[in-house]
Structures are given as structure tokens and as C-alpha cells.
Motif scaffolding. Structure first.
Motif, PDB file in Angstrom:
ATOM      1  N   LYS A  16      -2.445 -26.617  25.752  1.00 45.60           N
ATOM      2  CA  LYS A  16      -1.400 -25.610  25.569  1.00 45.60           C
ATOM      3  C   LYS A  16      -1.186 -24.848  26.874  1.00 45.60           C
ATOM      4  O   LYS A  16      -1.989 -24.945  27.807  1.00 45.60           O
ATOM      5  CB  LYS A  16      -1.778 -24.651  24.442  1.00 45.60           C
ATOM      6  N   ASP A  17      -0.114 -24.061  26.907  1.00 48.90           N
ATOM      7  CA  ASP A  17       0.218 -23.326  28.119  1.00 48.90           C
ATOM      8  C   ASP A  17      -0.921 -22.405  28.553  1.00 48.90           C
ATOM      9  O   ASP A  17      -1.233 -22.288  29.733  1.00 48.90           O
ATOM     10  CB  ASP A  17       1.498 -22.510  27.884  1.00 48.90           C
ATOM     11  N   GLU A  18      -1.574 -21.766  27.580  1.00 47.10           N
ATOM     12  CA  GLU A  18      -2.660 -20.845  27.923  1.00 47.10           C
ATOM     13  C   GLU A  18      -3.851 -21.607  28.515  1.00 47.10           C
ATOM     14  O   GLU A  18      -4.556 -21.089  29.391  1.00 47.10           O
ATOM     15  CB  GLU A  18      -3.090 -20.041  26.703  1.00 47.10           C
ATOM     16  N   ASP A  19      -4.086 -22.855  28.047  1.00 44.86           N
ATOM     17  CA  ASP A  19      -5.169 -23.659  28.614  1.00 44.86           C
ATOM     18  C   ASP A  19      -4.869 -24.019  30.064  1.00 44.86           C
ATOM     19  O   ASP A  19      -5.761 -24.018  30.920  1.00 44.86           O
ATOM     20  CB  ASP A  19      -5.357 -24.951  27.804  1.00 44.86           C
ATOM     21  N   ILE A 105       3.044 -19.838  44.531  1.00 44.43           N
ATOM     22  CA  ILE A 105       2.539 -20.012  43.172  1.00 44.43           C
ATOM     23  C   ILE A 105       1.342 -19.097  42.935  1.00 44.43           C
ATOM     24  O   ILE A 105       1.247 -18.404  41.915  1.00 44.43           O
ATOM     25  CB  ILE A 105       2.148 -21.487  42.925  1.00 44.43           C
ATOM     26  N   PHE A 106       0.432 -19.084  43.910  1.00 38.18           N
ATOM     27  CA  PHE A 106      -0.783 -18.272  43.789  1.00 38.18           C
ATOM     28  C   PHE A 106      -0.437 -16.790  43.676  1.00 38.18           C
ATOM     29  O   PHE A 106      -0.945 -16.072  42.816  1.00 38.18           O
ATOM     30  CB  PHE A 106      -1.692 -18.522  44.992  1.00 38.18           C
ATOM     31  N   SER A 107       0.458 -16.314  44.568  1.00 39.79           N
ATOM     32  CA  SER A 107       0.806 -14.887  44.570  1.00 39.79           C
ATOM     33  C   SER A 107       1.566 -14.507  43.317  1.00 39.79           C
ATOM     34  O   SER A 107       1.378 -13.435  42.755  1.00 39.79           O
ATOM     35  CB  SER A 107       1.624 -14.534  45.820  1.00 39.79           C
ATOM     36  N   GLU A 108       2.425 -15.435  42.827  1.00 37.97           N
ATOM     37  CA  GLU A 108       3.172 -15.150  41.598  1.00 37.97           C
ATOM     38  C   GLU A 108       2.235 -15.068  40.400  1.00 37.97           C
ATOM     39  O   GLU A 108       2.355 -14.200  39.546  1.00 37.97           O
ATOM     40  CB  GLU A 108       4.207 -16.246  41.369  1.00 37.97           C
ATOM     41  N   PHE A 109       1.283 -15.977  40.352  1.00 41.70           N
ATOM     42  CA  PHE A 109       0.358 -16.019  39.223  1.00 41.70           C
ATOM     43  C   PHE A 109      -0.507 -14.764  39.173  1.00 41.70           C
ATOM     44  O   PHE A 109      -0.726 -14.182  38.118  1.00 41.70           O
ATOM     45  CB  PHE A 109      -0.529 -17.268  39.332  1.00 41.70           C
ATOM     46  N   PHE A 110      -1.013 -14.346  40.342  1.00 39.34           N
ATOM     47  CA  PHE A 110      -1.926 -13.208  40.370  1.00 39.34           C
ATOM     48  C   PHE A 110      -1.234 -11.878  40.623  1.00 39.34           C
ATOM     49  O   PHE A 110      -1.885 -10.845  40.690  1.00 39.34           O
ATOM     50  CB  PHE A 110      -3.025 -13.434  41.406  1.00 39.34           C
ATOM     51  N   GLY A 111       0.094 -11.905  40.814  1.00 43.10           N
ATOM     52  CA  GLY A 111       0.833 -10.660  40.859  1.00 43.10           C
ATOM     53  C   GLY A 111       0.942 -10.016  42.209  1.00 43.10           C
ATOM     54  O   GLY A 111       1.115  -8.798  42.304  1.00 43.10           O
ATOM     55  N   ASN A 188       3.269 -13.668  29.642  1.00 45.38           N
ATOM     56  CA  ASN A 188       4.131 -13.933  30.788  1.00 45.38           C
ATOM     57  C   ASN A 188       4.503 -15.412  30.767  1.00 45.38           C
ATOM     58  O   ASN A 188       3.634 -16.267  30.601  1.00 45.38           O
ATOM     59  CB  ASN A 188       3.409 -13.594  32.096  1.00 45.38           C
ATOM     60  N   ASP A 189       5.808 -15.697  30.938  1.00 43.42           N
ATOM     61  CA  ASP A 189       6.210 -17.098  30.958  1.00 43.42           C
ATOM     62  C   ASP A 189       5.874 -17.716  32.311  1.00 43.42           C
ATOM     63  O   ASP A 189       5.272 -17.081  33.171  1.00 43.42           O
ATOM     64  CB  ASP A 189       7.692 -17.254  30.606  1.00 43.42           C
ATOM     65  N   SER A 190       6.259 -18.976  32.506  1.00 41.11           N
ATOM     66  CA  SER A 190       5.870 -19.692  33.718  1.00 41.11           C
ATOM     67  C   SER A 190       6.425 -19.048  34.982  1.00 41.11           C
ATOM     68  O   SER A 190       5.883 -19.240  36.073  1.00 41.11           O
ATOM     69  CB  SER A 190       6.336 -21.148  33.637  1.00 41.11           C
ATOM     70  N   SER A 191       7.485 -18.260  34.864  1.00 40.87           N
ATOM     71  CA  SER A 191       8.036 -17.580  36.034  1.00 40.87           C
ATOM     72  C   SER A 191       7.512 -16.157  36.171  1.00 40.87           C
ATOM     73  O   SER A 191       7.926 -15.427  37.061  1.00 40.87           O
ATOM     74  CB  SER A 191       9.571 -17.564  35.944  1.00 40.87           C
ATOM     75  N   GLY A 192       6.582 -15.748  35.272  1.00 37.18           N
ATOM     76  CA  GLY A 192       5.986 -14.423  35.371  1.00 37.18           C
ATOM     77  C   GLY A 192       6.711 -13.345  34.604  1.00 37.18           C
ATOM     78  O   GLY A 192       6.306 -12.189  34.632  1.00 37.18           O
ATOM     79  N   ARG A 193       7.788 -13.708  33.902  1.00 35.60           N
ATOM     80  CA  ARG A 193       8.530 -12.697  33.143  1.00 35.60           C
ATOM     81  C   ARG A 193       7.818 -12.391  31.823  1.00 35.60           C
ATOM     82  O   ARG A 193       7.407 -13.321  31.119  1.00 35.60           O
ATOM     83  CB  ARG A 193       9.946 -13.182  32.856  1.00 35.60           C
ATOM     84  N   GLY A 221      -5.311 -11.189  23.591  1.00 39.56           N
ATOM     85  CA  GLY A 221      -4.695  -9.887  23.816  1.00 39.56           C
ATOM     86  C   GLY A 221      -3.453 -10.027  24.683  1.00 39.56           C
ATOM     87  O   GLY A 221      -3.019 -11.129  25.043  1.00 39.56           O
ATOM     88  N   ASN A 222      -2.865  -8.890  25.061  1.00 31.91           N
ATOM     89  CA  ASN A 222      -1.673  -8.903  25.907  1.00 31.91           C
ATOM     90  C   ASN A 222      -2.014  -9.399  27.302  1.00 31.91           C
ATOM     91  O   ASN A 222      -3.088  -9.113  27.837  1.00 31.91           O
ATOM     92  CB  ASN A 222      -1.069  -7.501  26.001  1.00 31.91           C
ATOM     93  N   GLU A 223      -1.093 -10.153  27.904  1.00 38.80           N
ATOM     94  CA  GLU A 223      -1.279 -10.615  29.274  1.00 38.80           C
ATOM     95  C   GLU A 223      -0.768  -9.567  30.244  1.00 38.80           C
ATOM     96  O   GLU A 223       0.314  -9.005  30.056  1.00 38.80           O
ATOM     97  CB  GLU A 223      -0.527 -11.942  29.485  1.00 38.80           C
ATOM     98  N   GLN A 224      -1.580  -9.280  31.260  1.00 35.34           N
ATOM     99  CA  GLN A 224      -1.206  -8.355  32.314  1.00 35.34           C
ATOM    100  C   GLN A 224      -1.578  -8.971  33.648  1.00 35.34           C
ATOM    101  O   GLN A 224      -2.557  -9.705  33.739  1.00 35.34           O
ATOM    102  CB  GLN A 224      -1.934  -7.010  32.170  1.00 35.34           C
ATOM    103  N   ARG A 225      -0.854  -8.650  34.670  1.00 31.40           N
ATOM    104  CA  ARG A 225      -1.166  -9.186  35.987  1.00 31.40           C
ATOM    105  C   ARG A 225      -2.505  -8.656  36.478  1.00 31.40           C
ATOM    106  O   ARG A 225      -2.774  -7.461  36.410  1.00 31.40           O
ATOM    107  CB  ARG A 225      -0.073  -8.817  36.989  1.00 31.40           C
ATOM    108  N   GLY A 226      -3.318  -9.567  36.984  1.00 29.94           N
ATOM    109  CA  GLY A 226      -4.601  -9.167  37.552  1.00 29.94           C
ATOM    110  C   GLY A 226      -5.679  -8.879  36.531  1.00 29.94           C
ATOM    111  O   GLY A 226      -6.762  -8.434  36.888  1.00 29.94           O
ATOM    112  N   VAL A 227      -5.392  -9.105  35.247  1.00 30.03           N
ATOM    113  CA  VAL A 227      -6.374  -8.820  34.195  1.00 30.03           C
ATOM    114  C   VAL A 227      -6.432 -10.019  33.250  1.00 30.03           C
ATOM    115  O   VAL A 227      -5.398 -10.514  32.805  1.00 30.03           O
ATOM    116  CB  VAL A 227      -6.017  -7.550  33.395  1.00 30.03           C
TER     117      VAL A 227
END
Length: 338
Positions: A16-19, A105-111, A188-193, A221-227
């Protein structure tokens, strides 16, 4: 199929996407060139592969093309040629995978907005390999620690567990059951939104589970950048029952009887938690502290559900409020006779 992106991210094809996000998070932190200064060349190649795999598998359209046509499909060349089915005019359409920069990609993923500056890893060059314009301009892992609220270490902090009480009847805990829980969470979707999604969680209640048993759904739980998202934890609570009380693996039942029944004999009729009717003759004289023990009719033992605790029947003896002189005399003769 050429490159196996699933193997690179170490996930199943049904992941799945979360995996996929979890796998990228772990591998990207492990193989980032800044974390491998003594093995930078190999780390760059590995990091590029991981980023490319995530870029494909985290995007539903790219993943669908890859799953059906493989790496050739991503290059716009499906096996057999002729384009991809599904054009707006009913004819074939085309698809070409333009890989993104691994740093982006790395910077977008980790915020991070610009974690490496433009002097970091260069364009992937059509997936041909890394070019480097120079050393990293800043310590990305220090940035990551700051964004995640950590003063040291490379692992992002995880949100505190979210605990919810799950009320279960004694029948549920005796027989076992399945409960469906609807949750709403921010992702957050694949583009970080960010967006809000609803999800149905299935909780399998096993026979014999006790109050306080915890069922954990990792990172729900809720997804947040850096957490890292919090775990969602359901804690079993036992609803009071009208007849039975639970004592460990035993069930305790209290029956009201008369003094005559206590002295001369009594037959208990008990309906079990799974609907069976038990007839239990009590031949012993019943004192106020007496318990009739029926072995194997208690709660299932969780680790050995084929075994059960005991049913313990206690008695509430109703004594007469008044006795006539004749009754008293009769009782005296009866109780003092040899």
C-alpha cells in the motif's frame, strides 16, 4: 521487467501507499550520500535507485504503467509498440516517465524547501546516473533533526500513541468477535498535499481477552512533515454483565436460594455466555461461604482457547424473617437429633 522497483524498496507488489512511504523513509535515510561519506559513490547510486523507485511506485499512474508494461513502458515503449490503450479519441496514447531529481524527492518527502542548495546532487540525466556539482552546501541531517524536533540522532520523532477505549460485552470476550471501527485521519498525497481520508479498521477480538488488552495499528495517526505518524491503540474495556462477574479466567455467578434449599439440596439452572443450558445439582449442604465449582465452564484462556477457567457459583441464602414457636421447636428437634 528490467529494474525491479519493488525489490529496491523491499516491499511486496501488493504494498500500500503507506508501506511504500515507510520503506522510502527508512532506505533514503540509510543511503543518503551525506550519511555515507566513506562510500559516497555507491551510496549515490543506491540513493538514486531508491528515489527513482519511490517516484514510480508512489504515483498511481506511473505505478500502473510499470506494473503492466515494466521499465519499457515508463520509457514510452510498451511491448509490441503502438502506444498505450486509452487515448481520448479511443486510440492509443503515449506515456513517458520523466524522473525527478533525487534531492527534490527527498526534500519534498521530509518537508524541506531547499535542503541541499543547487550545489548538491545534479539531475538524474534521464536515469543515467548521478552528476555532482560539488559537495553538499549544508548538513541535511541536521536540518532533518531540527524539522523533526530532535536535538540529536537521525531518526525522526514519532507522535505519542493515540489511545481509544473499545467497550466489549462479556459475551464478545467469551466467544470472540470482529469489530469494525471507522477513523478519519489527515494524510499527505504523493505530491505532499494534505487531505483527509476515512478508513475502516478491522479488530479481531480473541476469545478470553481481558480488560486492558491493547490492539495497536501502527502509524494510523495524522501525517505531519518531519514526524512519524502516531500509533492508534485500542484498549479493551469490559462492560458489566447482568449475571456473571469475571475473576481472571473464572466466571462467578450468585444465585438466591431459600434456607430449606440450602439445607436439603438445590439444583442450579445456568445459561452460559454462548447460550447453552446447564443443570447443576448441588448435593452438599450450602453454607453462606460455600461455592459450587464447575470445572471448564469459565472464560477461555487466551493462549490456549481450547481450555477454560471454572464457573464458581455462590449463594445468597434467604433466611426467614419470622418463625412461629412451632417452627422453632421443629427446627430444634431436627437440628439436635442424631
Amino acid at each position: 521487467m528490467g529494474v525491479d522497483y519493488y525489490k529496491i524498496l523491499q516491499v511486496d507488489r501488493s504494498a500500500k501507499d503507506e508501506d511504500i512511504k515507510k520503506a522510502y523513509r527508512s532506505l533514503a535515510m540509510k543511503w543518503h550520500p551525506d550519511k555515507n561519506p566513506n562510500n559516497k559513490k555507491d551510496a549515490e547510486a543506491k540513493f538514486k535507485q531508491i528515489s527513482e523507485a519511490y517516484d514510480v511506485l508512489s504515483d498511481p499512474q506511473k505505478r500502473a504503467v510499470y506494473d503492466q508494461y515494466g521499465e519499457e513502458g515508463l520509457n514510452g515503449v510498451p511491448p509490441g509498440g503502438g502506444g498505450f490503450p486509452g487515448g481520448s479519441d479511443g486510440g492509443p496514447t503515449t506515456f513517458r516517465f520523466n524522473p525527478r531529481n533525487a534531492d527534490d524527492i527527498f526534500s519534498e518527502f521530509f518537508g524541506f524547501t531547499s535542503p541541499l542548495g543547487r550545489g548538491g546532487m545534479g539531475d538524474m540525466g534521464g536515469r543515467g546516473g548521478f552528476s555532482r556539482g560539488g559537495p553538499f552546501g549544508e548538513d541535511i541531517f541536521a536540518q532533518f533533526r531540527n524539522a523533526a524536533g530532535e536535538g540529536s540522532g537521525l531518526v525522526p520523532r514519532k507522535g505519542a500513541p493515540i489511545e481509544r477505549t473499545l467497550h466489549c460485552s462479556l459475551e464478545d470476550l467469551y466467544k470472540g468477535t470482529t469489530k469494525k471501527m471507522k477513523i478519519s485521519r489527515d494524510v499527505n498525497d504523493s505530491s505532499g498535499r494534505p487531505s483527509t481520508v476515512e478508513e475502516i479498521l478491522t479488530i479481531e477480538i480473541k476469545p478470553g481477552w481481558k480488560k486492558g488488552t491493547k490492539i495497536t495499528f501502527p502509524e494510523k495517526g495524522n501525517e505531519q512533515r518531519g514526524v512519524i505518524p502516531s500509533d492508534l491503540v485500542f484498549i479493551i474495556d469490559e462492560k458489566p454483565h447482568g449475571m456473571f462477574k469475571r475473576d481472571g479466567n473464572d466466571l462467578v455467578l450468585t444465585q438466591k436460594i431459600s434456607l430449606v434449599e440450602a439445607l436439603t439440596g438445590y439444583t442450579a439452572q445456568v445459561t452460559t455466555l454462548d447460550g447453552r443450558n446447564l443443570t447443576i445439582p448441588v448435593t452438599n449442604t450450602i453454607s453462606p461461604t460455600y461455592e459450587e465449582v464447575v470445572k471448564g465452564e469459565g472464560m477461555p484462556i487466551p493462549k490456549e482457547p481450547s481450555r477454560k477457567g471454572n464457573l464458581r457459583i455462590k449463594f445468597n441464602i434467604k433466611f426467614p424473617s419470622r418463625l412461629t414457636s412451632e417452627q422453632k421447636s421443629g427446627l430444634k428437634r431436627f437440628l439436635t437429633s442424631p
